[in-house]
Design a protein around this motif. Structure first.
Motif, mmCIF file in Angstrom:
data_model
loop_
_atom_site.group_PDB
_atom_site.id
_atom_site.type_symbol
_atom_site.label_atom_id
_atom_site.label_comp_id
_atom_site.label_asym_id
_atom_site.label_seq_id
_atom_site.Cartn_x
_atom_site.Cartn_y
_atom_site.Cartn_z
ATOM 1 N N UNK A 70 5.406 7.548 -7.175
ATOM 2 C CA UNK A 70 5.534 7.284 -5.740
ATOM 3 C C UNK A 70 5.585 8.618 -5.001
ATOM 4 N N UNK A 71 4.860 8.711 -3.874
ATOM 5 C CA UNK A 71 5.021 9.862 -2.993
ATOM 6 C C UNK A 71 4.752 9.399 -1.565
ATOM 7 N N UNK A 72 5.444 10.017 -0.623
ATOM 8 C CA UNK A 72 5.199 9.747 0.794
ATOM 9 C C UNK A 72 4.272 10.813 1.354
ATOM 10 N N UNK A 73 3.204 10.346 2.022
ATOM 11 C CA UNK A 73 2.236 11.252 2.633
ATOM 12 C C UNK A 73 2.802 11.809 3.942
ATOM 13 N N UNK A 74 2.189 12.862 4.478
ATOM 14 C CA UNK A 74 2.684 13.434 5.743
ATOM 15 C C UNK A 74 2.712 12.447 6.896
ATOM 16 N N UNK A 75 1.849 11.409 6.862
ATOM 17 C CA UNK A 75 1.856 10.411 7.936
ATOM 18 C C UNK A 75 2.895 9.321 7.732
ATOM 19 N N UNK A 76 3.731 9.454 6.680
ATOM 20 C CA UNK A 76 4.791 8.492 6.430
ATOM 21 C C UNK A 76 4.385 7.311 5.576
ATOM 22 N N UNK A 77 3.099 7.200 5.231
ATOM 23 C CA UNK A 77 2.656 6.095 4.377
ATOM 24 C C UNK A 77 3.061 6.369 2.935
ATOM 25 N N UNK A 78 3.276 5.285 2.183
ATOM 26 C CA UNK A 78 3.699 5.385 0.788
ATOM 27 C C UNK A 78 2.473 5.268 -0.113
ATOM 28 N N UNK A 79 2.323 6.233 -1.029
ATOM 29 C CA UNK A 79 1.277 6.179 -2.049
ATOM 30 C C UNK A 79 1.913 5.796 -3.376
ATOM 31 N N UNK A 80 1.285 4.838 -4.065
ATOM 32 C CA UNK A 80 1.780 4.340 -5.343
ATOM 33 C C UNK A 80 0.632 4.334 -6.338
ATOM 34 N N UNK A 81 0.847 4.931 -7.516
ATOM 35 C CA UNK A 81 -0.188 4.907 -8.554
ATOM 36 C C UNK A 81 0.074 3.761 -9.523
ATOM 37 N N UNK A 82 -1.007 3.130 -9.967
ATOM 38 C CA UNK A 82 -0.912 2.052 -10.957
ATOM 39 C C UNK A 82 -1.879 2.341 -12.098
ATOM 40 N N UNK A 83 -1.492 2.010 -13.324
ATOM 41 C CA UNK A 83 -2.356 2.223 -14.476
ATOM 42 C C UNK A 83 -3.269 1.046 -14.741
ATOM 43 N N UNK A 84 -4.267 1.272 -15.621
ATOM 44 C CA UNK A 84 -5.222 0.215 -15.950
ATOM 45 C C UNK A 84 -4.671 -0.775 -16.966
ATOM 46 N N UNK A 85 -3.456 -0.529 -17.463
ATOM 47 C CA UNK A 85 -2.723 -1.367 -18.414
ATOM 48 C C UNK A 85 -3.363 -1.389 -19.801
ATOM 49 N N UNK A 86 -4.327 -0.517 -20.081
ATOM 50 C CA UNK A 86 -4.817 -0.175 -21.412
ATOM 51 C C UNK A 86 -5.747 -1.206 -22.051
ATOM 52 N N UNK A 87 -5.373 -2.487 -22.061
ATOM 53 C CA UNK A 87 -6.150 -3.477 -22.823
ATOM 54 C C UNK A 87 -7.508 -3.787 -22.208
ATOM 55 N N UNK A 88 -7.619 -3.700 -20.894
ATOM 56 C CA UNK A 88 -8.867 -4.020 -20.201
ATOM 57 C C UNK A 88 -9.172 -2.863 -19.259
ATOM 58 N N UNK A 89 -9.932 -1.897 -19.765
ATOM 59 C CA UNK A 89 -10.208 -0.680 -19.004
ATOM 60 C C UNK A 89 -10.866 -0.966 -17.662
ATOM 61 N N UNK A 90 -11.705 -1.998 -17.600
ATOM 62 C CA UNK A 90 -12.488 -2.261 -16.394
ATOM 63 C C UNK A 90 -11.642 -2.725 -15.220
ATOM 64 N N UNK A 91 -10.364 -2.996 -15.452
ATOM 65 C CA UNK A 91 -9.497 -3.312 -14.312
ATOM 66 C C UNK A 91 -9.547 -2.195 -13.274
ATOM 67 N N UNK A 92 -9.719 -0.960 -13.740
ATOM 68 C CA UNK A 92 -9.723 0.187 -12.823
ATOM 69 C C UNK A 92 -10.895 0.147 -11.852
ATOM 70 N N UNK A 93 -11.978 -0.570 -12.191
ATOM 71 C CA UNK A 93 -13.158 -0.643 -11.327
ATOM 72 C C UNK A 93 -13.189 -1.904 -10.465
ATOM 73 N N UNK A 94 -12.388 -2.908 -10.794
ATOM 74 C CA UNK A 94 -12.432 -4.162 -10.033
ATOM 75 C C UNK A 94 -11.624 -4.022 -8.754
ATOM 76 N N UNK A 95 -12.243 -4.319 -7.637
ATOM 77 C CA UNK A 95 -11.585 -4.124 -6.355
ATOM 78 C C UNK A 95 -10.759 -5.328 -5.904
ATOM 79 N N UNK A 96 -10.759 -6.400 -6.713
ATOM 80 C CA UNK A 96 -9.848 -7.521 -6.451
ATOM 81 C C UNK A 96 -8.615 -7.433 -7.345
ATOM 82 N N UNK A 97 -8.426 -6.302 -8.003
ATOM 83 C CA UNK A 97 -7.386 -6.085 -9.015
ATOM 84 C C UNK A 97 -6.653 -4.798 -8.637
ATOM 85 N N UNK A 98 -5.316 -4.805 -8.705
ATOM 86 C CA UNK A 98 -4.546 -3.626 -8.309
ATOM 87 C C UNK A 98 -4.258 -2.668 -9.464
ATOM 88 N N UNK A 99 -4.800 -2.931 -10.667
ATOM 89 C CA UNK A 99 -4.613 -2.021 -11.786
ATOM 90 C C UNK A 99 -5.587 -0.855 -11.730
#
Length: 375
Positions: A157-186
């Protein structure tokens, strides 16, 4: 036999871990390493309170307050429930930008949902005496939940200078393509309002079939987020496979390639995706490592105790264990130095209000170590 014993003792002494009496000389500073706090189990995230005390998460699901003297508190009541399996548990912690008024804190963790586990963002408020958490609430679940696998949560988690919150999420390992799907938050970096809603101005807001929380995508296991104080840019640090660890400058709507391209290979040596390191339309990293250093948390240094380190990006490394210092020119990486290499697995690094550098060790008997300047 006496001579052999003396030789063995001498070799053991040479192999001993760094001590507070040893002076380490780097390219731009000389320092000692001191144990600031001990007795922590797998410390993962940390944040300094306004009074100089330090919040530290333990992956099994505990939050501690470390005093300015290094004394570790009992577990703080009221933390969110976590799934402490594999790489999951209570991971990052961050203070709200207006913490002095609101006492609000944010957590990233592995949480149970719908028969599976996912990356979760939660918030709570400290009591007035900063001894317990109250009103713990889930703000966002990085759906879909996954019923198998306990790896790759991302969770910084980090807060940007504009006050918005940035959160990183992993691909959860088992299904790599989650990282490319835009209906998926992984496998993403999300940009959020403080209440967990998609942030105003996000690149995919209003696009059908795309989650509006997404800021960037194509990430594997982003365990580091930091704001470059010289430019205001958001910098992401990504744990690769067999090589291919990355440092990226985040650009709204950009695709960072996983698992289509990578500078590394998979753990069994097979190619990843196309087998290419780069491709048109894929954002190039600022820095990558092959062989891997297995990076986790990172932060920029802008303090006064180490003038030669100002504007450096420090990255904690797990394998080979150590600390990487990247010399920055704006958002360009122009140099690299490796410190404490091969000593101890390091999970996170952050500058303290005293200008010193504090580092979490990834150990069952974990520590917060502190780098102190030597004139």
């Amino acid at each position: 036999m006496r001579a052999a014993l003396l030789l063995l003792l001498g070799l053991a002494a040479c192999a001993s871990p760094v001590s507070s009496q040893e002076v380490v000389r780097s390219e731009r500073a000389a320092f000692r390493v001191a144990d600031f706090a001990t007795g922590l189990e797998r410390p993962w995230g940390a944040a300094f309170l306004p009074d100089g005390r330090l919040l530290v998460t333990e992956r099994p699901g505990r939050l501690r307050i470390v005093g300015r003297d290094g004394a570790v508190s009992p577990p703080v009541p009221g933390v969110p429930e976590v799934v402490a399996q594999g790489q999951g548990g209570l991971l990052d912690v961050a203070l709200a930008p207006d913490f002095a008024q609101t006492r609000q804190v944010y957590f990233c963790l592995a949480g149970a949902a719908g028969g599976g586990v996912l990356t979760r963002l939660a918030t709570a408020r400290f009591s007035a005496d900063i001894t317990r958490l109250e009103g713990t609430t889930t703000l966002l679940d990085a759906t879909p939940a996954q019923s198998s696998g306990r790896n790759h949560y991302g969770c910084r988690i980090v807060f940007a200078p504009d006050g918005k919150l940035l959160l990183s999420t992993g691909d959860r390992y088992n299904d790599k393509m989650r990282a490319q799907r835009l209906d998926d938050l992984g496998g993403k970096v999300l940009r959020l309002e403080r209440d967990g809603r998609p942030a105003e101005g996000n690149p995919f807001v209003g696009r059908a079939g795309v989650r509006p929380e997404i800021f960037t995508y194509g990430h594997r296991n982003p365990q580091g987020l930091a704001i470059n104080p010289a430019t205001g840019s958001a910098i992401e640090i990504e744990f690769g496979a067999r090589g291919g660890d990355e440092v990226n400058r985040l650009r709204a709507g950009a695709n960072y390639g996983w698992p289509l391209v990578s500078y590394g290979t998979d753990y069994d040596g097979s190619p990843i995706g196309t087998g290419q390191a780069s491709a048109p339309g894929i954002e190039e990293p600022l820095r990558y490592w092959t062989p891997a250093v297995s990076p986790s948390g990172g932060n920029f240094y802008a303090g006064g105790a180490f003038p030669g380190w100002r504007n450096s990006l420090f990255v904690s490394a797990l394998r080979t264990p150590g600390l990487v210092r990247l010399t920055m020119d704006g958002d360009r990486v122009v140099g690299e130095e490796r410190l404490l290499w091969g000593r101890t697995r390091l999970r996170h690094v952050l500058p303290g209000p005293d200008g010193l550098l504090y580092i979490l060790t990834d150990e069952t008997q974990g520590r917060v170590i502190r780098l102190e300047p030597v004139n």
